[in-house]
Design an enzyme around this catalytic site. Sequence first.
Site, PDB file in Angstrom:
ATOM      1  N   LEU A 342      -0.228   4.599  16.391  1.00 22.10           N
ATOM      2  CA  LEU A 342       0.827   4.758  17.136  1.00 22.10           C
ATOM      3  C   LEU A 342       1.341   3.367  17.745  1.00 22.10           C
ATOM      4  O   LEU A 342       2.277   3.443  18.398  1.00 22.10           O
ATOM      5  CB  LEU A 342       0.411   6.062  18.043  1.00 22.10           C
ATOM      6  CG  LEU A 342       0.248   7.290  17.314  1.00 22.10           C
ATOM      7  CD1 LEU A 342      -0.165   8.135  18.395  1.00 22.10           C
ATOM      8  CD2 LEU A 342       1.224   7.876  16.684  1.00 22.10           C
ATOM      9  N   ARG A 343       0.340   2.490  17.990  1.00 21.93           N
ATOM     10  CA  ARG A 343       0.781   1.282  18.524  1.00 21.93           C
ATOM     11  C   ARG A 343       1.952   0.738  17.926  1.00 21.93           C
ATOM     12  O   ARG A 343       2.513  -0.331  18.586  1.00 21.93           O
ATOM     13  CB  ARG A 343      -0.143   0.211  18.621  1.00 21.93           C
ATOM     14  CG  ARG A 343      -1.389   0.705  19.693  1.00 21.93           C
ATOM     15  CD  ARG A 343      -2.612  -0.390  19.947  1.00 21.93           C
ATOM     16  NE  ARG A 343      -3.214   0.402  21.014  1.00 21.93           N
ATOM     17  CZ  ARG A 343      -4.499   0.683  20.745  1.00 21.93           C
ATOM     18  NH1 ARG A 343      -4.894   0.803  19.435  1.00 21.93           N
ATOM     19  NH2 ARG A 343      -5.234   1.394  21.553  1.00 21.93           N
ATOM     20  N   ALA A 344       1.942   0.982  16.592  1.00 23.66           N
ATOM     21  CA  ALA A 344       3.107   0.197  15.662  1.00 23.66           C
ATOM     22  C   ALA A 344       4.582   0.656  16.552  1.00 23.66           C
ATOM     23  O   ALA A 344       5.347  -0.424  16.673  1.00 23.66           O
ATOM     24  CB  ALA A 344       3.174   0.946  14.351  1.00 23.66           C
TER      25      ALA A 344
END
Length: 409
Positions: A342-344
Amino acid sequence: MSEDIHPKESQPERLMQDLMSESQTEQPVPVRSLRELIDRISGRGMPFSAEEADAGLAEQLPFPFLALVGQMEMKLALLIALVNSSVGGVLLIGPRGTGKTTAVRSLVDLLPQAPRSLCYYGCMPEDVEVGGIQAVCPDCAKKYAQGESLAVLDRVRLVELPLNARLEDVVGGIDERAIIHERLRLRRGILAQADHNLLYVDEVNLLSNEVVDAILDAAAQGSYTVRRGPVSATYRSRFVLIGSMNPEEGKLRPQIMDRFGLRVVVRGLYGEKATEQRLEVYQRVKAYLESPRRMVNAYSDETAIAREEIQLAHEALLKVELPEKVANQGLAIISGLHIYSLRAEITLFEAARACAALDARTVVTPDDLRTVASMALRLRRSTFMTDYFAHQENEERELSALLTQQPNE
Ligand SMILES: [Zn+2]
């Protein structure tokens, strides 16, 4: 007003093509003042004559950022990280001698102002606002009560982590000075000193796991706690993290790689213009070594403009909105690339917002996404996890087939 480049809903493949392609020229690219400035200046010859006098003083002056030749993506990634700390820092990946360290050090002249504690322990006025008067040291508590300021506005600094740094240097430890006065106190570590500053970690792939974990935890949380015997202290450490590594010298663990926001593969100067550019670099470096001050002065006007632009973009960031449609385009790229972290999207969207702010706009456009997509999303795919999930899906299917075959009674 934002421009709508993709008025109709598109397929993910089409979107990826559009957004990842550098050569798309159908739509006019919006003017980006700071990027244009950098482009123009890095492309021109040196703005001074060789006869100009040198004062002959030895000074520690970094090479001017605006005098760096080419390497547009690296420069843009560094600027975005300055404007928006939520991108999660920058990792520069490349061989030696490609200008990574020079570029990071050159940022010092572009940094906007930030509040700096006047106290050895780094007490800040907001510590009192959040944690009450107990949250600061006795000296600062007294100052605060008397209405004196605990911090001043100062230029942001570049804190470089030494390669031989131990965990104790990084997070802090027992303060020997205080022991003399029969008080047990903690000394601030490099992470606390980096609060509101830039932290540069060269050769991040060669650091010990415990040191890298401490840095990444502090970077993510904006604070960290140290416990030594009966004393503990929580320090603020909101810094922009810039790492660099030479992949020849060792791999970076996947969980550490994941936590770096922007990733730039620094190949140095190559391609059509390489010969010309390399000659220009040689001449600029030579001029800089002869007289750093003259070199800095030659770019000082433009540097002042760039610093102002960055400060304005930093302040304007709060107002920059990401339209749902543009967000969906970004999510389509991430899903198309099979990226699980989810850091993307946090990095992609925050970088796109910074890009809009650098351009003095308040709405993110698909062009912003296109500009930052590569640096936000490269090196995030995991073929291992894709294979793993594919295998797991087969098992789930078999399992549910077997379960449906069983009688209810
Ligand atoms: Zn204090």
